[in-house]
Motif scaffolding. Structure first.
Motif, mmCIF file in Angstrom:
data_model
loop_
_atom_site.group_PDB
_atom_site.id
_atom_site.type_symbol
_atom_site.label_atom_id
_atom_site.label_comp_id
_atom_site.label_asym_id
_atom_site.label_seq_id
_atom_site.Cartn_x
_atom_site.Cartn_y
_atom_site.Cartn_z
ATOM 1 N N VAL A 137 30.817 60.669 53.982
ATOM 2 C CA VAL A 137 30.693 60.256 55.378
ATOM 3 C C VAL A 137 31.865 60.853 56.143
ATOM 4 C CG1 VAL A 137 30.573 58.315 56.980
ATOM 5 C CG2 VAL A 137 29.552 58.114 54.693
ATOM 6 N N ARG A 138 31.557 61.435 57.281
ATOM 7 C CA ARG A 138 32.581 62.120 58.074
ATOM 8 C C ARG A 138 32.572 61.602 59.505
ATOM 9 N NH1 ARG A 138 31.184 68.072 58.621
ATOM 10 N NH2 ARG A 138 31.895 68.137 56.467
ATOM 11 N N SER A 139 33.768 61.272 59.990
ATOM 12 C CA SER A 139 33.879 60.978 61.423
ATOM 13 C C SER A 139 34.492 62.177 62.132
ATOM 14 C CB SER A 139 34.710 59.712 61.668
ATOM 15 O OG SER A 139 36.025 59.870 61.174
ATOM 16 N N ASP A 147 27.436 63.202 59.031
ATOM 17 C CA ASP A 147 28.431 63.544 60.045
ATOM 18 C C ASP A 147 28.188 62.699 61.286
ATOM 19 O OD1 ASP A 147 29.584 64.898 62.372
ATOM 20 O OD2 ASP A 147 30.041 66.544 61.005
ATOM 21 N N LEU A 148 29.167 61.880 61.652
ATOM 22 C CA LEU A 148 29.004 60.912 62.741
ATOM 23 C C LEU A 148 29.454 61.428 64.101
ATOM 24 C CD1 LEU A 148 30.374 57.745 60.887
ATOM 25 C CD2 LEU A 148 28.010 58.544 61.012
ATOM 26 N N SER A 149 29.685 62.730 64.230
ATOM 27 C CA SER A 149 30.320 63.252 65.438
ATOM 28 C C SER A 149 29.538 62.968 66.714
ATOM 29 C CB SER A 149 30.569 64.755 65.299
ATOM 30 O OG SER A 149 29.375 65.451 65.019
ATOM 31 N N ALA A 150 28.228 62.777 66.612
ATOM 32 C CA ALA A 150 27.436 62.483 67.815
ATOM 33 C C ALA A 150 27.527 61.009 68.222
ATOM 34 C CB ALA A 150 25.975 62.877 67.603
ATOM 35 N N LEU A 151 28.046 60.163 67.369
ATOM 36 C CA LEU A 151 28.225 58.746 67.707
ATOM 37 C C LEU A 151 29.613 58.592 68.324
ATOM 38 C CD1 LEU A 151 26.015 58.761 65.329
ATOM 39 C CD2 LEU A 151 26.578 56.351 65.128
ATOM 40 N N ASN A 152 29.762 59.082 69.542
ATOM 41 C CA ASN A 152 31.089 59.239 70.144
ATOM 42 C C ASN A 152 31.243 58.485 71.460
ATOM 43 O OD1 ASN A 152 29.419 60.771 71.745
ATOM 44 N ND2 ASN A 152 30.430 62.721 71.324
ATOM 45 N N VAL A 198 37.467 47.508 74.299
ATOM 46 C CA VAL A 198 36.860 48.828 74.393
ATOM 47 C C VAL A 198 35.923 49.037 73.206
ATOM 48 C CG1 VAL A 198 37.330 51.307 74.448
ATOM 49 C CG2 VAL A 198 38.933 49.711 75.523
ATOM 50 N N ARG A 199 34.757 49.626 73.457
ATOM 51 C CA ARG A 199 33.867 50.027 72.366
ATOM 52 C C ARG A 199 34.053 51.526 72.131
ATOM 53 N NH1 ARG A 199 29.025 48.539 69.639
ATOM 54 N NH2 ARG A 199 27.713 50.347 69.106
ATOM 55 N N VAL A 200 34.291 51.888 70.866
ATOM 56 C CA VAL A 200 34.541 53.281 70.515
ATOM 57 C C VAL A 200 33.661 53.660 69.333
ATOM 58 C CG1 VAL A 200 36.268 54.989 69.865
ATOM 59 C CG2 VAL A 200 36.945 53.020 71.247
ATOM 60 N N GLY A 201 32.875 54.715 69.488
ATOM 61 C CA GLY A 201 32.060 55.204 68.398
ATOM 62 C C GLY A 201 32.909 55.841 67.317
ATOM 63 N N ALA A 202 32.483 55.695 66.066
ATOM 64 C CA ALA A 202 33.276 56.190 64.942
ATOM 65 C C ALA A 202 33.406 57.700 64.939
ATOM 66 C CB ALA A 202 32.652 55.729 63.626
ATOM 67 N N GLY A 203 32.477 58.405 65.594
ATOM 68 C CA GLY A 203 32.529 59.858 65.602
ATOM 69 C C GLY A 203 33.337 60.462 66.723
ATOM 70 N N GLY A 215 41.352 48.428 56.903
ATOM 71 C CA GLY A 215 42.262 48.927 55.887
ATOM 72 C C GLY A 215 41.582 49.549 54.693
ATOM 73 N N ALA A 216 40.373 49.086 54.363
ATOM 74 C CA ALA A 216 39.635 49.611 53.206
ATOM 75 C C ALA A 216 38.167 49.800 53.570
ATOM 76 C CB ALA A 216 39.781 48.674 52.011
ATOM 77 N N GLY A 217 37.923 50.217 54.797
ATOM 78 C CA GLY A 217 36.563 50.273 55.314
ATOM 79 C C GLY A 217 35.695 51.360 54.714
ATOM 80 N N ALA A 218 36.316 52.391 54.130
ATOM 81 C CA ALA A 218 35.521 53.506 53.616
ATOM 82 C C ALA A 218 34.632 53.102 52.455
ATOM 83 C CB ALA A 218 36.443 54.646 53.193
ATOM 84 N N GLY A 219 34.927 51.995 51.792
ATOM 85 C CA GLY A 219 34.152 51.600 50.622
ATOM 86 C C GLY A 219 33.099 50.549 50.865
ATOM 87 N N VAL A 220 32.930 50.083 52.102
ATOM 88 C CA VAL A 220 31.965 49.004 52.340
ATOM 89 C C VAL A 220 30.669 49.490 52.980
ATOM 90 C CG1 VAL A 220 33.739 47.214 52.546
ATOM 91 C CG2 VAL A 220 32.972 48.421 54.596
ATOM 92 N N GLY A 221 30.682 50.662 53.581
ATOM 93 C CA GLY A 221 29.498 51.146 54.281
ATOM 94 C C GLY A 221 29.893 52.216 55.274
ATOM 95 N N ILE A 222 28.998 52.469 56.208
ATOM 96 C CA ILE A 222 29.260 53.466 57.248
ATOM 97 C C ILE A 222 29.532 52.722 58.549
ATOM 98 C CG2 ILE A 222 28.369 55.458 58.505
ATOM 99 C CD1 ILE A 222 26.496 55.976 56.150
ATOM 100 N N VAL A 223 30.770 52.714 58.977
ATOM 101 C CA VAL A 223 31.121 52.082 60.248
ATOM 102 C C VAL A 223 30.706 53.030 61.371
ATOM 103 C CG1 VAL A 223 32.942 51.087 61.655
ATOM 104 C CG2 VAL A 223 33.050 50.888 59.160
ATOM 105 N N THR A 224 29.892 52.543 62.297
ATOM 106 C CA THR A 224 29.392 53.395 63.382
ATOM 107 C C THR A 224 30.100 53.156 64.702
ATOM 108 O OG1 THR A 224 27.618 51.790 63.777
ATOM 109 C CG2 THR A 224 27.113 53.655 62.337
#
Length: 436
Positions: free
Chosen positions: A60-62, A80-85, A97-102, A181-190
């Motif tokens: 998964v890539r932001s 690739d989450l770059s469009a979720l911006n 503020v709401r911020v997209g992960a990409g 802190g350890a979000g990469a292992g729980v799912g895809i944060v959008t």
């Protein structure tokens, strides 16, 4: 409607001319079987289902700037989450503020500037939001604002089974704890909801000085930061320069008061053996992470990196760090000042447990030096460290996991990862089955 229909035009294979600009990270040239470019959270769900159907490794890539290189892979699928911006002020009064992960942090800073808001967000505008905001977020405002994760109020997450949840302090609190802190292992944060700081301009000073070979420059720097105003955050690079060693310091002061900024920086001018150069100016926060930083990641900066956290920079530790920068095969040594607002948070409030540390030291080597070369240089430094930060390391194994997440924090992280991702699709991609 089938999954492939919803993803039509969004699955990039090596035959696609876009592939060359999407396959790699900043530090690594990669060759995934495909890159999927979702545009919505629903697309992320479809992409995850499709990727799992292919039975290929998933990355998964932001932003793709992550030093570990694990936001791409060879032969697998990259989401690739770059469009979720999206970047949107939800509540100006609450600074929410709401911020997209990409999104990239340069875009975030520019979008929030008209509202007089800022989020402490690392030191480079090209870094993606998702990677930084799930591991910690040691940025230019760290001692005044704290870590980025300390101000996340909610996160939207696609779990391994495709379920979409909104986690906050009241809903899925364990998941919310791990995301910070350890979000990469729980799912895809959008997306994240983040409480920003009221901030327009900052003071910035850049100081270049000859440093003492025995480490005294570093101890003087650390001793001053231990008592300095918390509006002051610094980052330094220690490099060999002929027979000398040079320390290049960048100091950021989160205060609108020029006289206060001048007083905060003044003692730093005397920590070295000789001051070689200095500049100072006031600039908008967006000037620290400007859009000029934005670039495509094509593996242009191969490197090997490791880091460690120190509660105190002792003379022995400072001497070891300096020696690592000036030895026969020197490493680029970086130092970040911590403490302040970071240490106001309890160790068990988030998955980042290192709340009584005051210095982060980072060692990097570049080809032809490799991990073994860095290990030899780092060995004496490591004796003085206690823990590590997940975002500045190319080593991701079980030992590194325990440095990132020590003791009961690590046990809780693993329990939550296994609960929300029982098949280990995110965990195995991160730690190569070391924690299966």
């Amino acid at each position: 409607m089938t999954t492939t229909t919803t993803l039509e035009g969004k699955i990039i294979t090596p035959a696609d001319r876009r592939y060359a600009l999407l396959r790699s990270t900043y530090t690594q040239v990669a060759r995934p079987a495909m890159v999927i470019l979702p545009e919505t959270t629903a697309d992320v769900v479809s992409a995850l289902h499709y990727a799992r159907e292919q039975d290929l490794p998933i990355a998964v890539r932001s932003g793709g700037h992550g030093l570990s290189g694990r936001s791409s892979n060879n032969g697998g699928t990259v989401i690739d989450l770059s469009a979720l911006n999206e970047i949107r002020v939800l509540d100006r009064g609450a600074r929410l503020v709401r911020v997209g992960a990409g999104a990239r942090w340069a875009h975030v800073a520019r979008a929030l500037a008209p509202a007089g808001l800022a989020i402490s967000s690392g030191d480079h505008g090209n870094v993606g939001v998702g990677g930084l905001a799930t591991a910690g977020g040691i940025g230019w405002l760290a001692r005044d604002y704290g870590l980025t994760i300390d101000h996340i109020r909610a996160a939207e997450i696609v779990l391994a089974d495709g379920t979409v949840v909104r986690a906050d302090a009241e809903h899925d609190p364990d998941l919310f704890w791990a995301v910070r802190g350890a979000g990469a292992g729980v799912g895809i944060v959008t997306a994240f909801e983040i409480e920003a700081a009221e901030l327009r301009d900052v003071g910035m000073a850049q100081l270049t000085m000859l440093a003492d070979r025995d480490g005294r420059t570093l101890t003087r720097w650390a001793d001053y930061l231990a008592t300095a105003p918390r509006e002051l955050t610094t980052a330094g690079m220690l490099m060999s320069y002929g027979d000398d060693v040079v320390l290049s310091l960048t100091a950021v002061i989160a205060s609108p008061d020029d006289s206060r900024a001048h007083r905060a920086v003044a003692p730093l001018r005397g920590v070295g053996r000789k001051l070689l150069d200095q500049t100072a100016r006031r600039l908008p926060y967006a000037g620290l992470v400007p859009t000029a930083h934005l670039h495509t990641n094509i593996g242009q900066q191969p490197s090997t990196t490791i880091n460690g956290l120190l509660r105190e920079l002792t003379p022995a530790a400072a001497k070891s760090i300096t020696a690592a920068a000036i030895g026969p095969t020197p490493a680029l040594m970086q130092l970040r000042s911590l403490g302040g607002a970071i240490n106001d948070v309890a160790a068990d409030d988030t998955a980042y447990a290192h709340r009584d540390h005051n210095v982060l030291v980072i060692g990097t080597v570049f080809p032809p030096q490799d991990d073994a070369a860095l290990g030899r240089v780092w060995r004496n430094v490591a004796e003085h460290t206690d823990g590590a930060y997940a975002n500045f390391s190319t080593r991701l194994d079980a030992a590194a996991f325990r440095r990132f997440y020590p003791g009961r924090t690590g046990d809780r992280v693993l329990d939550i990862w296994r609960r929300y991702d029982p098949d280990g699709i995110f965990r195995s991609a991160l730690y190569q089955n070391e924690l299966a």
